[in-house]
Scaffold this motif. Sequence first.
Motif, PDB file in Angstrom:
ATOM      1  N   LEU A 129     -58.032   0.053-101.368  1.00  0.00           N
ATOM      2  CA  LEU A 129     -57.166   1.209-101.585  1.00  0.00           C
ATOM      3  C   LEU A 129     -55.970   1.183-100.630  1.00  0.00           C
ATOM      4  N   GLY A 130     -56.029   0.314 -99.658  1.00  0.00           N
ATOM      5  CA  GLY A 130     -54.926   0.207 -98.698  1.00  0.00           C
ATOM      6  C   GLY A 130     -55.158   1.033 -97.448  1.00  0.00           C
ATOM      7  N   CYS A 131     -56.408   1.403 -97.195  1.00  0.00           N
ATOM      8  CA  CYS A 131     -56.688   2.298 -96.057  1.00  0.00           C
ATOM      9  C   CYS A 131     -56.723   1.557 -94.720  1.00  0.00           C
ATOM     10  N   ASN A 132     -56.272   2.260 -93.690  1.00  0.00           N
ATOM     11  CA  ASN A 132     -56.481   1.801 -92.318  1.00  0.00           C
ATOM     12  C   ASN A 132     -57.322   2.810 -91.547  1.00  0.00           C
ATOM     13  N   PHE A 133     -57.894   3.787 -92.299  1.00  0.00           N
ATOM     14  CA  PHE A 133     -58.557   4.937 -91.657  1.00  0.00           C
ATOM     15  C   PHE A 133     -59.584   5.515 -92.619  1.00  0.00           C
ATOM     16  N   VAL A 134     -60.746   5.947 -92.102  1.00  0.00           N
ATOM     17  CA  VAL A 134     -61.704   6.660 -92.951  1.00  0.00           C
ATOM     18  C   VAL A 134     -62.212   7.904 -92.232  1.00  0.00           C
ATOM     19  N   ARG A 135     -62.429   8.934 -93.014  1.00  0.00           N
ATOM     20  CA  ARG A 135     -63.078  10.135 -92.471  1.00  0.00           C
ATOM     21  C   ARG A 135     -64.538  10.045 -92.871  1.00  0.00           C
ATOM     22  N   LEU A 136     -65.412   9.838 -91.896  1.00  0.00           N
ATOM     23  CA  LEU A 136     -66.846   9.735 -92.184  1.00  0.00           C
ATOM     24  C   LEU A 136     -67.409  11.153 -92.223  1.00  0.00           C
ATOM     25  N   ALA A 137     -67.374  11.729 -93.431  1.00  0.00           N
ATOM     26  CA  ALA A 137     -67.763  13.121 -93.646  1.00  0.00           C
ATOM     27  C   ALA A 137     -69.257  13.200 -93.942  1.00  0.00           C
ATOM     28  N   HIS A 138     -69.847  14.299 -93.691  1.00  0.00           N
ATOM     29  CA  HIS A 138     -69.555  15.509 -92.922  1.00  0.00           C
ATOM     30  C   HIS A 138     -70.491  15.576 -91.729  1.00  0.00           C
ATOM     31  N   TYR A 139     -70.956  14.394 -91.312  1.00  0.00           N
ATOM     32  CA  TYR A 139     -72.010  14.241 -90.293  1.00  0.00           C
ATOM     33  C   TYR A 139     -71.901  12.801 -89.794  1.00  0.00           C
ATOM     34  N   PRO A 140     -72.471  12.483 -88.648  1.00  0.00           N
ATOM     35  CA  PRO A 140     -72.390  11.097 -88.175  1.00  0.00           C
ATOM     36  C   PRO A 140     -73.051  10.151 -89.185  1.00  0.00           C
ATOM     37  N   HIS A 141     -72.348   9.091 -89.539  1.00  0.00           N
ATOM     38  CA  HIS A 141     -72.887   8.115 -90.490  1.00  0.00           C
ATOM     39  C   HIS A 141     -73.756   7.096 -89.768  1.00  0.00           C
ATOM     40  N   HIS A 142     -74.388   6.242 -90.561  1.00  0.00           N
ATOM     41  CA  HIS A 142     -75.174   5.131 -90.015  1.00  0.00           C
ATOM     42  C   HIS A 142     -74.285   4.312 -89.069  1.00  0.00           C
ATOM     43  N   GLU A 143     -74.874   3.830 -87.985  1.00  0.00           N
ATOM     44  CA  GLU A 143     -74.099   3.088 -86.980  1.00  0.00           C
ATOM     45  C   GLU A 143     -73.366   1.898 -87.598  1.00  0.00           C
ATOM     46  N   GLU A 144     -73.964   1.307 -88.640  1.00  0.00           N
ATOM     47  CA  GLU A 144     -73.318   0.141 -89.271  1.00  0.00           C
ATOM     48  C   GLU A 144     -71.969   0.518 -89.894  1.00  0.00           C
ATOM     49  N   MET A 145     -71.817   1.746 -90.350  1.00  0.00           N
ATOM     50  CA  MET A 145     -70.535   2.158 -90.931  1.00  0.00           C
ATOM     51  C   MET A 145     -69.433   2.043 -89.878  1.00  0.00           C
ATOM     52  N   VAL A 146     -69.747   2.483 -88.692  1.00  0.00           N
ATOM     53  CA  VAL A 146     -68.753   2.470 -87.620  1.00  0.00           C
ATOM     54  C   VAL A 146     -68.505   1.033 -87.156  1.00  0.00           C
ATOM     55  N   ARG A 147     -69.584   0.273 -87.001  1.00  0.00           N
ATOM     56  CA  ARG A 147     -69.450  -1.106 -86.507  1.00  0.00           C
ATOM     57  C   ARG A 147     -68.736  -2.000 -87.518  1.00  0.00           C
ATOM     58  N   GLU A 148     -69.092  -1.857 -88.800  1.00  0.00           N
ATOM     59  CA  GLU A 148     -68.419  -2.683 -89.814  1.00  0.00           C
ATOM     60  C   GLU A 148     -66.947  -2.302 -89.910  1.00  0.00           C
ATOM     61  N   ALA A 149     -66.675  -1.005 -89.867  1.00  0.00           N
ATOM     62  CA  ALA A 149     -65.280  -0.549 -89.930  1.00  0.00           C
ATOM     63  C   ALA A 149     -64.495  -1.135 -88.749  1.00  0.00           C
ATOM     64  N   GLU A 150     -65.133  -1.188 -87.598  1.00  0.00           N
ATOM     65  CA  GLU A 150     -64.466  -1.738 -86.412  1.00  0.00           C
ATOM     66  C   GLU A 150     -64.094  -3.205 -86.638  1.00  0.00           C
ATOM     67  N   LYS A 151     -65.020  -3.959 -87.259  1.00  0.00           N
ATOM     68  CA  LYS A 151     -64.736  -5.376 -87.518  1.00  0.00           C
ATOM     69  C   LYS A 151     -63.642  -5.529 -88.560  1.00  0.00           C
ATOM     70  N   MET A 152     -63.584  -4.584 -89.513  1.00  0.00           N
ATOM     71  CA  MET A 152     -62.632  -4.708 -90.617  1.00  0.00           C
ATOM     72  C   MET A 152     -61.266  -4.100 -90.287  1.00  0.00           C
ATOM     73  N   GLY A 153     -61.114  -3.550 -89.099  1.00  0.00           N
ATOM     74  CA  GLY A 153     -59.811  -2.976 -88.737  1.00  0.00           C
ATOM     75  C   GLY A 153     -59.581  -1.601 -89.336  1.00  0.00           C
ATOM     76  N   ILE A 154     -60.646  -0.822 -89.459  1.00  0.00           N
ATOM     77  CA  ILE A 154     -60.499   0.522 -90.023  1.00  0.00           C
ATOM     78  C   ILE A 154     -60.798   1.566 -88.943  1.00  0.00           C
ATOM     79  N   LEU A 155     -59.836   2.442 -88.732  1.00  0.00           N
ATOM     80  CA  LEU A 155     -59.993   3.529 -87.760  1.00  0.00           C
ATOM     81  C   LEU A 155     -60.939   4.581 -88.332  1.00  0.00           C
ATOM     82  N   VAL A 156     -61.587   5.337 -87.430  1.00  0.00           N
ATOM     83  CA  VAL A 156     -62.631   6.272 -87.874  1.00  0.00           C
ATOM     84  C   VAL A 156     -62.440   7.680 -87.312  1.00  0.00           C
ATOM     85  N   TRP A 157     -62.634   8.641 -88.188  1.00  0.00           N
ATOM     86  CA  TRP A 157     -62.821  10.061 -87.833  1.00  0.00           C
ATOM     87  C   TRP A 157     -64.307  10.315 -87.993  1.00  0.00           C
ATOM     88  N   SER A 158     -64.964  10.778 -86.946  1.00  0.00           N
ATOM     89  CA  SER A 158     -66.407  11.008 -87.001  1.00  0.00           C
ATOM     90  C   SER A 158     -66.667  12.490 -86.780  1.00  0.00           C
TER      91      SER A 158
END
Length: 607
Positions: A358-387
């Motif tokens: 979709l062209g994102c550089n950012f995701v909002r992980l709604a509406h509660y803390p997601h699985h740790e892998e979501m944050v770690r994979e996003a970090e590897k893929m260059g995606i910023l996170v709102w937690s």
Amino acid sequence: MKKIISTILLIMAAVLPMNAASHEVPLIQNARAYEGMSLNGDWNYIVDVQEEGYYDYRMNPTRWGFFVNAKPQKPEDLIEYDFDKSPTMRIPSDWNTQDEKLFFYEGTVWFKKSFQAVPMDDYITLLYFGAVNYDSRVWVNGKETGHHIGGFTPFNYDISDLLKEGENVIIVKVDNKRHAEDVPTQIFDWWNYGGITRDVMLVKVPKVYMEDYSLQLSKKEDGGRRKEISFSVKLNKKEAGHKVTVSIPELKLEKTFTTDANGTIDSQFSLLNSQLKKLQLWCPENPKLYQVQISLDTSTFADEIGFRTIETHDKQILLNGKPIFLKGISIHNEKPNGGGRANTAEDARTLLSWAKELGCNFVRLAHYPHHEEMVREAEKMGILVWSEIPVYWTIAWKNPKTYDNAQRQLTDMIARDHNRANVIIWSIANETPHSAERDAFLGKLAKYARSLDNTRLISMAMEVTGASNYVNRLNDNMNEYVDVVSFNQYIGWYRDVNDAPKMTWEIPYNKPVIISEFGGGAKYGYHGAKNQRWTEEFQENLYIENLAMLDKIEGLSGTTPWILKDFRSPRRVLPGIQDYYNMKGLVSDKGEKKKAFYILKQWYDTK
Ligand code: GCB
């Protein structure tokens, strides 16, 4: 008298569950880096609608509950449960998608797992749960280790003293009933997946171990380029004289520190010019992570750490000192293809690669803390996170226990992920109704978040309150507590789409603005005129109108439309269209892209 006292003691013993002393210890940083044993796999389970495994027939906790894991000793013994003859379920998972009968179930389920152990005198064994939704009690070999509430954050128990040679038994009582004073409260627009929804493991750590550590660029600025690194450590014991070495081979960096009497290290050190020249800052275009080794006394473990800075300046968000537009999307922590809690790196990669497309550089992980892998994979893929934490809609603002619960979830979210370079925003609430009590609750929570981590941005998803004559005015007392002003708006869905071109926006705060939600529902493959609800054309037009409107908002620093994928919600009951799915996804549950997906993608291409 003696008789009365012994009768009272007997009654108390019968009323109190056995050994309620908590074995809970503060959450360990980076549990996965230690040697351990996964307890994922098949667990026996018993569905206990009336909680007879916990309460007697007078509703008092019984000492003869299911946690005893009793077996008949004599032919005449009456025992009305048997874990070993009960069915099994894969853990981690939610029970709703594992057992058809439990699809709508909200209540208690008991789980049991046996494992072999060798108690080790020189080590501590932590029993670590990635998350259990919502209320859990855990017993190891019949002894209660603790009671935990909150469905999306990890917790761990020191069970070293409870283990025995040979077979050991863990029993977990999980209850996902909703209550008004809980966090989240009784109503929320997502599926209340129950169960042991994230990994369970035994973590073997030395007697003295690092409860927490943090390694990142200091906030201090030097000509726009940071030169200092902050490194802090907290041991599980308040002991001075322990040596801690941190090394980053790629930067030829190695530093040794010694703990103070509190068992802590709190240091800042400069990088040499040669190291500084080499240092690549983490950013979406180059999500550079460094292999880091940290050793304490004689034990060593590894992490991967990225270095970056995040701050605001007037209405801009600055990543590594440069303005960035956050091209985002909101995501629920739900598996594609039929739902259920997402709980693997593969789930994370599937969801995040759709966001990337979709062209994102950012995701909002709604509406509660997601699985740790979501944050770690996003970090590897260059995606910023709102937690964020599930302080959602009508929280019991006046209840001190509710506040403590929210604060605990915030603490554990930050404790788990504060070493992730891609997490830039901690969000403390979503669409909360204004009142003095709400302001007091959220104000305190925001200050608390800042006291835990002053290196990231604080936000919350607000609502626009004044909207007369097509003037939308944001007026929220919480503005002074946040770094980024975010709000949700649903023009085109809960309000006429033809209003969009007439709208003006007044956001009277000199802070960056994120539109944290907008969107509308469409069923993939359902086509029609653009004013026909639920068609892809309706959603497409809604996106066209909204994006044109967003372009007119001064200080807009990003957006996270609602939402990446259709997701299950018990509030969405329209037959043939919703069938218990919120249909606002830009892709269907199976990952099929709706027309609006391409509209947002095109817009992001221009940003
Ligand atoms: C919202 C909520 C989100 C809902 C969404 C909707 O404002 O924050 O949780 O799912 O609206 O679809 O109505």
